[in-house]
Write a protein that holds these residues in place. Structure first.
Motif, short mmCIF file in Angstrom:
data_model
loop_
_atom_site.label_atom_id
_atom_site.label_comp_id
_atom_site.label_asym_id
_atom_site.label_seq_id
_atom_site.Cartn_x
_atom_site.Cartn_y
_atom_site.Cartn_z
N GLY A 193 0.79 -1.23 0.00
CA GLY A 193 0.00 0.00 0.00
C GLY A 193 0.82 1.28 0.00
N TRP A 194 2.14 1.14 -0.02
CA TRP A 194 3.02 2.31 0.01
C TRP A 194 3.01 3.04 -1.34
N ASN A 195 2.99 4.34 -1.29
CA ASN A 195 3.03 5.17 -2.51
C ASN A 195 4.03 6.30 -2.27
N PRO A 196 5.00 6.49 -3.16
CA PRO A 196 6.07 7.46 -2.89
C PRO A 196 5.55 8.88 -2.69
N ARG A 197 4.44 9.19 -3.35
CA ARG A 197 3.90 10.54 -3.22
C ARG A 197 2.95 10.68 -2.04
N PHE A 198 1.94 9.80 -1.98
CA PHE A 198 0.88 9.99 -0.99
C PHE A 198 1.27 9.48 0.40
N SER A 199 2.26 8.58 0.48
CA SER A 199 2.70 8.09 1.79
C SER A 199 3.72 9.02 2.45
N ALA A 200 4.23 9.99 1.70
CA ALA A 200 5.27 10.88 2.26
C ALA A 200 4.68 11.77 3.35
N ILE A 201 5.36 11.86 4.48
CA ILE A 201 4.86 12.70 5.57
C ILE A 201 5.71 13.96 5.75
N HIS A 202 6.82 14.07 5.00
CA HIS A 202 7.75 15.19 5.21
C HIS A 202 8.68 15.29 4.01
N ARG A 203 8.91 16.52 3.57
CA ARG A 203 9.85 16.76 2.47
C ARG A 203 10.83 17.86 2.87
N ALA A 204 12.09 17.70 2.49
CA ALA A 204 13.10 18.72 2.80
C ALA A 204 13.80 19.15 1.52
N TYR A 205 13.85 20.45 1.32
CA TYR A 205 14.57 21.02 0.19
C TYR A 205 15.71 21.88 0.70
N ARG A 206 16.74 22.02 -0.13
CA ARG A 206 17.82 22.96 0.17
C ARG A 206 17.94 23.89 -1.03
N TYR A 207 18.09 25.18 -0.74
CA TYR A 207 18.35 26.14 -1.82
C TYR A 207 19.66 26.85 -1.49
N ARG A 208 20.53 27.01 -2.49
CA ARG A 208 21.82 27.65 -2.22
C ARG A 208 22.05 28.85 -3.14
N ILE A 209 22.48 29.94 -2.52
CA ILE A 209 22.89 31.15 -3.24
C ILE A 209 24.40 31.30 -3.07
N LEU A 210 25.11 31.56 -4.16
CA LEU A 210 26.51 31.95 -4.04
C LEU A 210 26.55 33.47 -4.11
N ASN A 211 26.88 34.09 -2.97
CA ASN A 211 26.77 35.54 -2.83
C ASN A 211 28.15 36.20 -2.85
N ARG A 212 28.62 36.44 -4.05
CA ARG A 212 29.92 37.10 -4.24
C ARG A 212 29.95 37.65 -5.66
N ARG A 213 30.96 38.47 -5.93
CA ARG A 213 31.06 39.05 -7.27
C ARG A 213 31.40 37.98 -8.32
N ALA A 214 32.35 37.12 -8.03
CA ALA A 214 32.79 36.14 -9.03
C ALA A 214 31.72 35.07 -9.24
N ARG A 215 31.44 34.76 -10.49
CA ARG A 215 30.49 33.69 -10.79
C ARG A 215 31.03 32.36 -10.25
N PRO A 216 30.17 31.35 -10.10
CA PRO A 216 30.64 30.06 -9.57
C PRO A 216 31.50 29.30 -10.58
N ALA A 217 32.54 28.64 -10.08
CA ALA A 217 33.32 27.72 -10.92
C ALA A 217 33.05 26.29 -10.43
N LEU A 218 33.30 26.04 -9.14
CA LEU A 218 33.12 24.68 -8.62
C LEU A 218 31.64 24.31 -8.44
N LEU A 219 30.78 25.29 -8.16
CA LEU A 219 29.36 25.00 -7.93
C LEU A 219 28.49 25.45 -9.11
N GLU A 220 29.10 25.65 -10.27
CA GLU A 220 28.36 26.05 -11.47
C GLU A 220 27.16 25.12 -11.70
N GLY A 221 25.98 25.71 -11.87
CA GLY A 221 24.77 24.93 -12.14
C GLY A 221 24.09 24.40 -10.89
#
Lengths: 255, 255
Positions: free
Chosen positions: B100-128
């Motif tokens: 009876g498990w369903n990946p969408r409807f059985s989920a009780i919690h979701r965690a997202y991470r959002y990252r900003i690179l806050n500097r003048r130079a564009r990202p090289a190692l974290l590009e994309g």
């Protein structure tokens, strides 16, 4: 003319390494070409803290270039970054170099990080920035073995045949192995390193981690002063130069 | 037939998103094609915990597929990973799905991470994998403003026009903003989210961070129940689905 200290970040994947090569694009070439654009087309050469191999990354490599007077630090940084697009190479900071400062010879400390992704599934998010090792590794044993390498030793066994250093003796200040889920991180610090030294440490410690070697064999490998006595060279992609330290730090006033 | 729960990692950069689209390659298509290869060519369909947009990444997306009996979990994982090469999409774990498990409807919690690179130079190692914001952001103010959104609210102002959820009411359990050098990380948790909700939070909080908005304007935006009252949608590339939690966790016995 003004001498500029530059703090560089790059993803080494698409480069043949720091140094110019006929075989492909180097970090040195992209940086010097960008600087040439700021020098009305006259060639600019650079000096670097540590030449990295093909595929090796940097969070904070340090280089020096010379340009005509009149630029401000932020202009140098932004103009070089503009001209280095779209390569995965950026100037994080630019600062006027102190008198007599040299990015290589003035450095008193270097820090590298090596990362292994230790799981069956190949990397998706860290592709190109970790060594993928599918066999389970014992990080506690690897860390214990790593401590046998810390200190002042003749590191001939961990030195590439092509290494040009006069002496094989170095003082390894730190070699910590830590695990966070599937990610194993090596934190490695010394005043200076031999060619391939970090990658040879990791390739050897991996043999301890997967049970091929008992911990004490690392001591025997060190004592042998023979490259053949240590483990293989770990792949370049897991390695990143994360810090270069100076007594007279050119970046201390920049943020 | 056996129902399999799959824990997936992917770099969303080269995909049009989770869902099949005529415009390009989707994560769903690559996964289902690999599963079809294990099913003697007969089509396999998948169900997913949360459809991610183009450019959005996942450390731990959860999906379900159905395949003939007889495979072991490690075989499912390794065989799917083999067939999904060289795409930046891997199965981290496979486990038999509980009844009876369903990946969408059985989920009780979701965690997202959002990252900003806050500097003048564009990202090289974290590009994309980060949103590059050159203007300095005040993370303390952003975190304070974020706390005004935590709790049970009508989030109409932070909901995409295309959102198909029946109700705009959600309970935001966590929205923390933290800074480590140039990297600003948003940790966002709830039972479920509206379409673009996290990216709309980030795009709005950025206006607080750069001084365009006073903190309290976030409360006004929330109260307005009008998408036009909140800030713009932050780019997809900074977002990653990092965890989906189940009461009856299919992966609890797998490592």
């Amino acid at each position: 003319m003004t001498k500029w200290a530059l703090k560089l970040e790059y993803n080494g994947t698409a480069f043949v390494g720091w140094q110019r090569q006929d075989s492909g694009l180097s970090i040195q070439e992209v940086l010097e070409q960008a600087a040439t654009n700021l020098n009305k087309g006259a060639p600019v050469s650079s000096i670097v803290a540590g030449r990295t191999d093909s595929g090796v990354h940097a969070e904070a490599q340090v280089a020096m270039i010379q340009l005509p007077e009149g630029y401000r630090p932020k202009q140098i940084r932004d103009a070089l970054n503009y001209h280095m697009k779209p390569h995965l190479l950026v100037v994080r900071e630019a600062a006027v170099a102190p008198d007599g400062w040299n990015p290589r010879f003035s450095a008193i400390h270097r820090a590298y990080r090596y990362r292994i992704l230790n799981r069956r599934a190949r990397p998706a998010l860290l592709e190109g920035q970790v060594w993928h090792v599918a066999a389970p590794l014992d990080t506690v044993k690897m860390h214990a073995a790593a401590q046998l390498l810390v200190g002042t030793h003749d590191f001939t066994s961990f030195r590439a045949a092509a290494c040009q250093a006069k002496s094989p003796i170095r003082t390894l200040e730190r070699l910590d192995v830590a695990q966070d889920g599937a990610l194993i991180t090596f934190a490695v610090e010394a005043r200076s390193f031999l060619h391939h030294q970090v990658r040879n440490f990791v390739g050897t410690l991996r043999l301890v981690g997967d049970g091929s070697w008992p911990i004490e064999r690392v001591l025997q490998a060190l004592a042998a002063r023979d490259r053949a006595a240590a483990g293989p060279t770990a792949p370049a992609e897991g390695l990143s130069l994360v810090a270069v330290t100076y007594k007279d730090d050119p970046f201390k006033f920049e943020t």
